[in-house]
Design a protein around this motif. Structure first.
Motif, PDB file in Angstrom:
ATOM      1  N   PRO A 125       0.812  -1.228   0.000  1.00  0.00           N
ATOM      2  CA  PRO A 125       0.000   0.000   0.000  1.00  0.00           C
ATOM      3  C   PRO A 125       0.841   1.271   0.000  1.00  0.00           C
ATOM      4  CG  PRO A 125       0.029  -0.941   2.189  1.00  0.00           C
ATOM      5  CD  PRO A 125       0.855  -1.854   1.329  1.00  0.00           C
ATOM      6  N   ASN A 126       1.831   1.334  -0.925  1.00  0.00           N
ATOM      7  CA  ASN A 126       2.571   2.602  -0.980  1.00  0.00           C
ATOM      8  C   ASN A 126       1.690   3.636  -1.700  1.00  0.00           C
ATOM      9  OD1 ASN A 126       3.043   2.422  -3.820  1.00  0.00           O
ATOM     10  ND2 ASN A 126       4.832   1.131  -3.471  1.00  0.00           N
ATOM     11  N   TRP A 127       2.040   4.888  -1.549  1.00  0.00           N
ATOM     12  CA  TRP A 127       1.206   5.991  -2.045  1.00  0.00           C
ATOM     13  C   TRP A 127       0.894   5.836  -3.533  1.00  0.00           C
ATOM     14  CZ3 TRP A 127      -2.070   9.486  -0.639  1.00  0.00           C
ATOM     15  CH2 TRP A 127      -2.251  10.683  -1.348  1.00  0.00           C
ATOM     16  N   ASP A 128       1.923   5.504  -4.296  1.00  0.00           N
ATOM     17  CA  ASP A 128       1.720   5.427  -5.745  1.00  0.00           C
ATOM     18  C   ASP A 128       0.828   4.242  -6.130  1.00  0.00           C
ATOM     19  OD1 ASP A 128       3.155   7.741  -6.313  1.00  0.00           O
ATOM     20  OD2 ASP A 128       5.052   6.672  -6.175  1.00  0.00           O
ATOM     21  N   ASN A 129       0.994   3.105  -5.443  1.00  0.00           N
ATOM     22  CA  ASN A 129       0.106   1.973  -5.763  1.00  0.00           C
ATOM     23  C   ASN A 129      -1.350   2.316  -5.456  1.00  0.00           C
ATOM     24  OD1 ASN A 129       2.225   0.398  -6.586  1.00  0.00           O
ATOM     25  ND2 ASN A 129       2.274  -0.927  -4.792  1.00  0.00           N
ATOM     26  N   GLN A 130      -1.580   3.011  -4.334  1.00  0.00           N
ATOM     27  CA  GLN A 130      -2.969   3.342  -3.986  1.00  0.00           C
ATOM     28  C   GLN A 130      -3.573   4.310  -5.006  1.00  0.00           C
ATOM     29  OE1 GLN A 130      -2.501   0.694  -1.550  1.00  0.00           O
ATOM     30  NE2 GLN A 130      -4.494   1.625  -1.214  1.00  0.00           N
ATOM     31  N   LEU A 131      -2.779   5.323  -5.379  1.00  0.00           N
ATOM     32  CA  LEU A 131      -3.323   6.341  -6.298  1.00  0.00           C
ATOM     33  C   LEU A 131      -3.447   5.819  -7.730  1.00  0.00           C
ATOM     34  CD1 LEU A 131      -4.242   9.300  -5.750  1.00  0.00           C
ATOM     35  CD2 LEU A 131      -3.151   8.143  -3.855  1.00  0.00           C
ATOM     36  N   THR A 132      -2.426   5.097  -8.199  1.00  0.00           N
ATOM     37  CA  THR A 132      -2.559   4.569  -9.572  1.00  0.00           C
ATOM     38  C   THR A 132      -3.662   3.509  -9.600  1.00  0.00           C
ATOM     39  OG1 THR A 132      -0.765   3.015  -9.187  1.00  0.00           O
ATOM     40  CG2 THR A 132      -0.191   5.023 -10.353  1.00  0.00           C
ATOM     41  N   ALA A 507      14.856  -7.255   4.359  1.00  0.00           N
ATOM     42  CA  ALA A 507      13.844  -8.273   4.669  1.00  0.00           C
ATOM     43  C   ALA A 507      14.416  -9.333   5.614  1.00  0.00           C
ATOM     44  CB  ALA A 507      13.347  -8.927   3.386  1.00  0.00           C
ATOM     45  N   GLY A 508      15.667  -9.720   5.380  1.00  0.00           N
ATOM     46  CA  GLY A 508      16.315 -10.703   6.258  1.00  0.00           C
ATOM     47  C   GLY A 508      16.393 -10.181   7.688  1.00  0.00           C
ATOM     48  N   GLN A 509      16.758  -8.890   7.805  1.00  0.00           N
ATOM     49  CA  GLN A 509      16.859  -8.299   9.155  1.00  0.00           C
ATOM     50  C   GLN A 509      15.485  -8.254   9.830  1.00  0.00           C
ATOM     51  OE1 GLN A 509      18.385  -4.545   7.867  1.00  0.00           O
ATOM     52  NE2 GLN A 509      20.534  -5.208   7.905  1.00  0.00           N
ATOM     53  N   ILE A 510      14.483  -7.810   9.071  1.00  0.00           N
ATOM     54  CA  ILE A 510      13.139  -7.687   9.665  1.00  0.00           C
ATOM     55  C   ILE A 510      12.619  -9.073  10.046  1.00  0.00           C
ATOM     56  CG2 ILE A 510      10.739  -6.998   9.227  1.00  0.00           C
ATOM     57  CD1 ILE A 510      11.786  -4.879   7.309  1.00  0.00           C
ATOM     58  N   PHE A 511      12.869 -10.049   9.176  1.00  0.00           N
ATOM     59  CA  PHE A 511      12.368 -11.395   9.472  1.00  0.00           C
ATOM     60  C   PHE A 511      12.986 -11.913  10.772  1.00  0.00           C
ATOM     61  CE2 PHE A 511      11.865 -15.904   9.430  1.00  0.00           C
ATOM     62  CZ  PHE A 511      10.586 -16.073   8.933  1.00  0.00           C
ATOM     63  N   GLU A 512      14.284 -11.666  10.922  1.00  0.00           N
ATOM     64  CA  GLU A 512      14.947 -12.149  12.147  1.00  0.00           C
ATOM     65  C   GLU A 512      14.340 -11.474  13.380  1.00  0.00           C
ATOM     66  OE1 GLU A 512      19.207 -12.448  12.165  1.00  0.00           O
ATOM     67  OE2 GLU A 512      19.282 -12.199  14.347  1.00  0.00           O
ATOM     68  N   GLU A 513      14.180 -10.163  13.268  1.00  0.00           N
ATOM     69  CA  GLU A 513      13.627  -9.417  14.393  1.00  0.00           C
ATOM     70  C   GLU A 513      12.218  -9.916  14.736  1.00  0.00           C
ATOM     71  OE1 GLU A 513      14.736  -5.301  13.637  1.00  0.00           O
ATOM     72  OE2 GLU A 513      12.718  -4.822  14.405  1.00  0.00           O
ATOM     73  N   MET A 514      11.390 -10.077  13.700  1.00  0.00           N
ATOM     74  CA  MET A 514       9.994 -10.475  13.931  1.00  0.00           C
ATOM     75  C   MET A 514       9.877 -11.877  14.494  1.00  0.00           C
ATOM     76  SD  MET A 514       7.465  -9.406  10.967  1.00  0.00           S
ATOM     77  CE  MET A 514       6.932  -7.754  10.740  1.00  0.00           C
ATOM     78  N   SER A 515      10.702 -12.785  14.024  1.00  0.00           N
ATOM     79  CA  SER A 515      10.504 -14.176  14.445  1.00  0.00           C
ATOM     80  C   SER A 515      11.190 -14.484  15.770  1.00  0.00           C
ATOM     81  CB  SER A 515      10.967 -15.145  13.352  1.00  0.00           C
ATOM     82  OG  SER A 515      12.273 -14.829  12.957  1.00  0.00           O
ATOM     83  N   THR A 516      12.223 -13.706  16.131  1.00  0.00           N
ATOM     84  CA  THR A 516      12.945 -14.063  17.357  1.00  0.00           C
ATOM     85  C   THR A 516      12.675 -13.096  18.518  1.00  0.00           C
ATOM     86  OG1 THR A 516      14.901 -12.829  16.661  1.00  0.00           O
ATOM     87  CG2 THR A 516      14.830 -15.156  16.064  1.00  0.00           C
ATOM     88  N   SER A 517      12.024 -11.973  18.252  1.00  0.00           N
ATOM     89  CA  SER A 517      11.822 -11.030  19.363  1.00  0.00           C
ATOM     90  C   SER A 517      10.735 -11.564  20.303  1.00  0.00           C
ATOM     91  CB  SER A 517      11.427  -9.651  18.833  1.00  0.00           C
ATOM     92  OG  SER A 517      10.089  -9.689  18.423  1.00  0.00           O
ATOM     93  N   ALA A 518      10.761 -11.057  21.548  1.00  0.00           N
ATOM     94  CA  ALA A 518       9.822 -11.569  22.556  1.00  0.00           C
ATOM     95  C   ALA A 518       8.387 -11.223  22.198  1.00  0.00           C
ATOM     96  CB  ALA A 518      10.183 -10.981  23.920  1.00  0.00           C
ATOM     97  N   LEU A 526       2.428  -3.810   9.399  1.00  0.00           N
ATOM     98  CA  LEU A 526       2.475  -2.571  10.192  1.00  0.00           C
ATOM     99  C   LEU A 526       3.902  -2.027  10.305  1.00  0.00           C
ATOM    100  CD1 LEU A 526      -0.276  -3.275  12.888  1.00  0.00           C
ATOM    101  CD2 LEU A 526      -0.403  -1.807  10.867  1.00  0.00           C
ATOM    102  N   PRO A 527       4.875  -2.843  10.781  1.00  0.00           N
ATOM    103  CA  PRO A 527       6.244  -2.297  10.756  1.00  0.00           C
ATOM    104  C   PRO A 527       6.765  -2.036   9.344  1.00  0.00           C
ATOM    105  CG  PRO A 527       6.236  -4.568  11.588  1.00  0.00           C
ATOM    106  CD  PRO A 527       4.813  -4.135  11.460  1.00  0.00           C
ATOM    107  N   LEU A 528       6.350  -2.884   8.398  1.00  0.00           N
ATOM    108  CA  LEU A 528       6.825  -2.687   7.014  1.00  0.00           C
ATOM    109  C   LEU A 528       6.352  -1.343   6.461  1.00  0.00           C
ATOM    110  CD1 LEU A 528       6.395  -6.057   5.053  1.00  0.00           C
ATOM    111  CD2 LEU A 528       8.421  -5.160   6.175  1.00  0.00           C
ATOM    112  N   TYR A 529       5.125  -0.971   6.803  1.00  0.00           N
ATOM    113  CA  TYR A 529       4.550   0.274   6.249  1.00  0.00           C
ATOM    114  C   TYR A 529       5.371   1.483   6.655  1.00  0.00           C
ATOM    115  CZ  TYR A 529       0.853   3.576   4.827  1.00  0.00           C
ATOM    116  OH  TYR A 529       0.136   4.585   4.212  1.00  0.00           O
ATOM    117  N   GLU A 530       6.017   1.392   7.811  1.00  0.00           N
ATOM    118  CA  GLU A 530       6.840   2.523   8.251  1.00  0.00           C
ATOM    119  C   GLU A 530       8.117   2.641   7.424  1.00  0.00           C
ATOM    120  OE1 GLU A 530       5.377   4.600  10.201  1.00  0.00           O
ATOM    121  OE2 GLU A 530       3.710   3.172  10.344  1.00  0.00           O
ATOM    122  N   GLU A 531       8.415   1.626   6.621  1.00  0.00           N
ATOM    123  CA  GLU A 531       9.667   1.615   5.847  1.00  0.00           C
ATOM    124  C   GLU A 531       9.463   2.074   4.405  1.00  0.00           C
ATOM    125  OE1 GLU A 531      12.634  -0.973   6.550  1.00  0.00           O
ATOM    126  OE2 GLU A 531      12.104  -1.220   8.660  1.00  0.00           O
TER     127      GLU A 531
END
Ligand SMILES: CC(=O)SCCNC(=O)CCNC(=O)[C@H](O)C(C)(C)COP(=O)(O)OP(=O)(O)OC[C@H]1O[C@@H](n2cnc3c(N)ncnc32)[C@H](O)[C@@H]1OP(=O)(O)O
Ligand SMILES: O=CC(=O)O
Ligand SMILES: [Mg+2]
Length: 532
Positions: A125-132, A507-518, A526-531
């Protein structure tokens, strides 16, 4: 902040870049509708999101869902939804796909009865995908959409599928639009712009404004959509009941409120859909802290698993009792090029899936690819003949209890291959999503936000569940996952188109954080949208 070249209603700011053509969508009148709906309903959206958080805490503490005592009169009552409009009577095959221009044209021309264009699971859902996407819809509704690409000319056929639009779910914001200093709802943004520009045009052409509503967790969330419909119809001078919406039952909590959801949307309902992929994800998420909860390798969790079968049958029975269409979900299998044997197996899988739904009594089902339309149509036609639907097929024999919906089997096997598969798919999908493409073929399957959620949440859950043990006896641990991530990332970088780009490393970093964090991220988007 980008200076907006368009006239904005009082109190609204737009921070997204206004590319040529966007002014056709972001007109002062359309934005005024967005602002009015936001002011009227944003407080309730926030309240309902807070209710989700409270409910999640109770589930984390061990509470289990059940049918609501306070709405027993609705479940026991004798009522039906309002009549279905002609354009939605026959939905044997519904094709779905992101709002990308070429795919929009191909989907309309695919031979499917209806086409769900997707601002949600299959879309970044980036801005351009939504508008186009909105521009594509504007042109498609008026049948002026066309494209020249790779030496091919694309335009709409004379006969096309009926359009159904899926706006974003309640959890997603549109961060590029602020009203009174706050981000607005992505769903309201998508819905209001589409309605403003297209509803009257669609009615003039013999159809109407039809929607799919994703990821709801309760009938109160459906009531919010219904109230938005009522106000929008008043604002646009449309008769009440013009808008029709099919609700995806794709959370375990909504499965306990199917009657209530249909009831809330009674005048605006066009049935329910069994959104299987988010449903599986929701089961994992809602019972994530239950050490005894565990599901087997993703590939083993199919529509014939006991809890999935119970959910699919309850949905069917509920819909037909209320005169509502029951639409089946998506087999993730897609045509496999250059390997006829594998392709035959994949096509057989889709055929079985549609045959089961049609035989059970479903009125139609989803496909992910134009190459599956004919096959799926064949399976529904075998059962329906020339009838547009089989809503008259009642299933009083189906008796689904709370315990059946919560009978989470199979728990085994969990294999190293299954764990690596989840890591690989998770990284590949996140990398593609960040690069702007929310739906990709990976290992010959359609992967979107819902299927990727299963992969990443299974890894988190296997690390924590006492049953998260590989077939060979090894416990799945954070260390094991951390060791596999660089290996799977390297495979993704080798295999994914554009896999050497920066989004895959991230993506590798985010995946590690998401799968191993408490803590467990409520939605990966949601976190991806901030990126982005
Ligand atoms: C869990 C859920 O929410 S399910 C609903 C959300 N998911 C979806 O809607 C899935 C949509 N499907 C897709 O995005 C695609 O089919 C993918 C990404 C899985 C595969 O796409 P590709 O690799 O491009 O497939 P492939 O190369 O076989 O495509 C062949 C042609 O069909 C078109 N096509 C493929 N899928 C679709 C589709 N769903 N709608 C319209 N056209 C499509 C391609 O654009 C291509 O067109 P062209 O020949 O004119 O160039
Ligand atoms: O949206 C559909 C799903 O299966 O998730
Ligand atoms: Mg979904």
């Amino acid at each position: 902040m980008t200076q907006s070249p368009i006239a904005l209603p009082e109190g609204m700011q737009i921070t997204g870049k206004i590319q040529p053509g966007y002014e056709q969508i972001l007109t002062p009148e359309a934005l005024a509708l967005v602002a009015r709906l936001t002011r009227a309903f944003e407080p309730r959206r926030q309240e309902l999101l807070a209710v989700r958080v409270e409910r999640a805490k109770r589930l984390d503490a061990g509470e289990r869902p059940d049918f609501l005592p306070e709405t027993a009169h609705i479940r026991d009552g004798d009522w039906k939804i309002a009549p279905i409009p002609k354009a939605l009577e026959c939905r044997r095959v519904e094709i779905t796909g992101p709002v990308e221009r070429k795919m929009v044209i191909n989907a309309f021309n695919s031979g499917a009865d209806s086409y769900m264009t997707d601002f949600e699971d299959s879309n970044t859902p980036n801005w351009d995908n939504q508008l186009t996407g909105q521009i594509n819809m504007f042109d498609a509704v008026r049948k002026t959409i066309s494209l020249e690409q790779n030496g091919k000319s694309y335009k709409l056929n004379d006969t096309i599928a009926t359009l159904v639009v899926r706006p974003r779910g309640w959890h997603l914001d549109e961060k590029h639009v602020l009203v009174d200093g706050k981000r607005i709802s992505g769903g309201i943004f998508d819905f209001a712009l589409f309605m403003f520009h297209n509803a009257k045009e669609q009615l003039a052409r013999g159809a109407g404004p039809y929607f799919y509503l994703p990821k709801m967790e309760s009938h109160l969330e459906a009531r919010l959509w219904n109230d938005i419909f009522v106000m929008t119809q008043t604002e646009l001078g449309l008769p009440q009941g013009t808008i029709k919406a099919t609700v995806l039952i794709e959370t375990i909590l909504a499965a306990f409120e199917m009657d209530e959801i249909l009831y809330e949307l009674k005048e605006h309902s066009s049935g329910l859909n069994a959104g299987r992929w988010d449903y599986i994800f929701s089961c994992i998420k809602k019972f994530k802290l239950d050490k005894d909860f565990c599901l087997a390798d993703r590939a083993k969790v199919t529509m014939t698993a006991p809890f999935m079968r119970a959910y699919a049958l309850l949905l069917l029975k509920t819909c037909h009792k209320r005169g509502a269409p029951a639409i089946g979900g998506m087999a993730a299998l897609i045509p496999i090029k250059n390997d006829p044997e594998k392709n035959d197996v994949a096509m057989g899988g889709v055929r079985n899936d549609k045959a089961r739904d049609a035989t059970d009594g479903y009125d139609g089902g989803w496909v992910a690819h134009p190459g599956l339309v004919e096959l799926a149509m064949g399976e529904f036609t075998k059962v329906l003949g020339d009838k547009p639907n089989q809503i008259d097929k009642q299933r009083p024999d189906i008796d689904v209890k709370a315990a059946d919906l919560l009978n989470f089997q199979p728990e085994a096997p969990i294999t190293e291959a299954g764990l690596r598969y989840n890591i690989n798919v998770g990284i590949h999908y996140l990398g593609s999503w960040l690069a702007g493409n929310g739906c990709v073929p990976i290992h010959n399957l359609m992967e979107d936000a819902a299927t990727a959620e299963i992969s990443r949440s299974q890894v988190w859950q296997w690390i924590r569940s006492s049953k998260g043990v590989l077939e060979d006896g090894r416990k799945v641990t954070a260390e094991m996952v951390r060791a596999m991530i660089p290996e799977e990332l390297a495979k993704v970088q080798r295999d994914a188109p554009g896999g050497d780009g920066p989004t895959y490393v991230r993506a590798g970093q985010i995946f590690e954080e998401m799968s191993t964090s408490a803590s467990f991220a409520e939605f990966l988007t949601l976190p991806l949208y901030e990126e982005i």
